[in-house]
Design a protein around this motif. Structure first.
Motif, PDB file in Angstrom:
ATOM      1  N   GLU A  11       0.873  -1.170   0.000  1.00 59.96           N
ATOM      2  CA  GLU A  11       0.000   0.000   0.000  1.00 59.96           C
ATOM      3  C   GLU A  11       0.908   1.216   0.000  1.00 59.96           C
ATOM      4  OE1 GLU A  11      -3.248   2.273  -0.129  1.00 59.96           O
ATOM      5  OE2 GLU A  11      -3.278   0.112  -0.163  1.00 59.96           O
ATOM      6  N   GLU A  12       0.764   2.086  -0.950  1.00 59.61           N
ATOM      7  CA  GLU A  12       1.677   3.217  -1.095  1.00 59.61           C
ATOM      8  C   GLU A  12       0.936   4.522  -0.828  1.00 59.61           C
ATOM      9  OE1 GLU A  12       3.573   5.114  -4.952  1.00 59.61           O
ATOM     10  OE2 GLU A  12       4.375   3.135  -4.526  1.00 59.61           O
ATOM     11  N   ALA A  41      -4.463  -0.834   5.616  1.00 60.84           N
ATOM     12  CA  ALA A  41      -3.429  -1.676   5.020  1.00 60.84           C
ATOM     13  C   ALA A  41      -2.991  -2.754   6.004  1.00 60.84           C
ATOM     14  CB  ALA A  41      -2.238  -0.824   4.602  1.00 60.84           C
ATOM     15  N   HIS A  42      -2.798  -2.396   7.263  1.00 61.65           N
ATOM     16  CA  HIS A  42      -2.386  -3.387   8.261  1.00 61.65           C
ATOM     17  C   HIS A  42      -3.479  -4.418   8.484  1.00 61.65           C
ATOM     18  CE1 HIS A  42       0.534  -0.147   9.839  1.00 61.65           C
ATOM     19  NE2 HIS A  42       1.151  -0.948   8.999  1.00 61.65           N
ATOM     20  N   ALA A  43      -4.743  -3.981   8.506  1.00 57.53           N
ATOM     21  CA  ALA A  43      -5.860  -4.909   8.697  1.00 57.53           C
ATOM     22  C   ALA A  43      -5.940  -5.908   7.544  1.00 57.53           C
ATOM     23  CB  ALA A  43      -7.173  -4.138   8.830  1.00 57.53           C
ATOM     24  N   LEU A  44      -5.509  -5.483   6.359  1.00 53.78           N
ATOM     25  CA  LEU A  44      -5.514  -6.356   5.186  1.00 53.78           C
ATOM     26  C   LEU A  44      -4.189  -7.093   5.020  1.00 53.78           C
ATOM     27  CD1 LEU A  44      -7.350  -3.957   2.719  1.00 53.78           C
ATOM     28  CD2 LEU A  44      -8.292  -5.985   3.860  1.00 53.78           C
ATOM     29  N   ASN A  45      -3.339  -6.998   6.025  1.00 57.43           N
ATOM     30  CA  ASN A  45      -2.039  -7.674   6.029  1.00 57.43           C
ATOM     31  C   ASN A  45      -1.150  -7.203   4.874  1.00 57.43           C
ATOM     32  OD1 ASN A  45      -0.588  -9.307   7.662  1.00 57.43           O
ATOM     33  ND2 ASN A  45      -1.116 -11.193   6.606  1.00 57.43           N
ATOM     34  N   MET A  46      -1.183  -5.905   4.626  1.00 59.84           N
ATOM     35  CA  MET A  46      -0.395  -5.312   3.545  1.00 59.84           C
ATOM     36  C   MET A  46       0.729  -4.468   4.128  1.00 59.84           C
ATOM     37  SD  MET A  46      -3.598  -4.088   1.210  1.00 59.84           S
ATOM     38  CE  MET A  46      -2.719  -3.812  -0.317  1.00 59.84           C
ATOM     39  N   SER A  68       5.297   0.720   7.186  1.00 57.19           N
ATOM     40  CA  SER A  68       6.269  -0.343   6.909  1.00 57.19           C
ATOM     41  C   SER A  68       7.571   0.179   6.323  1.00 57.19           C
ATOM     42  CB  SER A  68       5.664  -1.364   5.948  1.00 57.19           C
ATOM     43  OG  SER A  68       4.417  -1.797   6.399  1.00 57.19           O
ATOM     44  N   PHE A  69       7.475   1.068   5.351  1.00 57.12           N
ATOM     45  CA  PHE A  69       8.647   1.575   4.652  1.00 57.12           C
ATOM     46  C   PHE A  69       8.459   3.051   4.336  1.00 57.12           C
ATOM     47  CE2 PHE A  69       7.947  -2.830   3.304  1.00 57.12           C
ATOM     48  CZ  PHE A  69       9.126  -3.425   3.679  1.00 57.12           C
ATOM     49  N   ILE A  70       9.578   3.754   4.251  1.00 59.72           N
ATOM     50  CA  ILE A  70       9.529   5.149   3.823  1.00 59.72           C
ATOM     51  C   ILE A  70      10.593   5.367   2.765  1.00 59.72           C
ATOM     52  CG2 ILE A  70       8.610   6.041   5.988  1.00 59.72           C
ATOM     53  CD1 ILE A  70      11.967   7.054   5.620  1.00 59.72           C
ATOM     54  N   GLN A  71      10.357   6.381   1.958  1.00 63.56           N
ATOM     55  CA  GLN A  71      11.400   6.833   1.055  1.00 63.56           C
ATOM     56  C   GLN A  71      11.274   8.335   0.943  1.00 63.56           C
ATOM     57  OE1 GLN A  71       9.893   4.584  -2.478  1.00 63.56           O
ATOM     58  NE2 GLN A  71      10.421   6.449  -3.559  1.00 63.56           N
TER      59      GLN A  71
END
Length: 93
Positions: A11-12, A41-46, A68-71
């Motif tokens: 999920e972006e 996104a977390h609820a959908l395991n993404m 989860s991630f950043i850029q």
């Protein structure tokens, strides 16, 4: 509708939307949008990637809400593929 890209695994939170919703200069309502995207996104395991993270405040907000991630510039300015490869070799190989 927010500018969010959906994927089965990622999920972006795209840069345009993220700049509108992170805490530097925004309302609680706008921050709630980002928190809701992260929660969904977390609820959908993404996994979630937030683009365009530029400030410590934005990073702290995203970490607090388990992004989860950043850029973005806070990690690194854009670099040529060869520079990235050199960095990774020095750092991890």
């Amino acid at each position: 509708m927010s500018n969010v890209t959906y994927s089965t695994s990622i999920e972006e939170i795209d840069k345009r939307r993220q700049h509108e919703t992170l805490p530097d200069k925004n309302t609680e309502k706008e921050q709630a949008i980002t928190k809701s995207i992260l929660y969904l996104a977390h609820a959908l395991n993404m996994k979630v990637i937030a683009e365009g993270v530029e400030t410590k405040e934005q990073l702290a907000f995203l970490q607090k809400h388990e992004c989860s991630f950043i850029q973005g510039y806070i990690v690194s300015k854009p670099a040529a593929p060869q520079k990235i490869a050199e960095y990774l070799k020095k750092r991890f190989l």
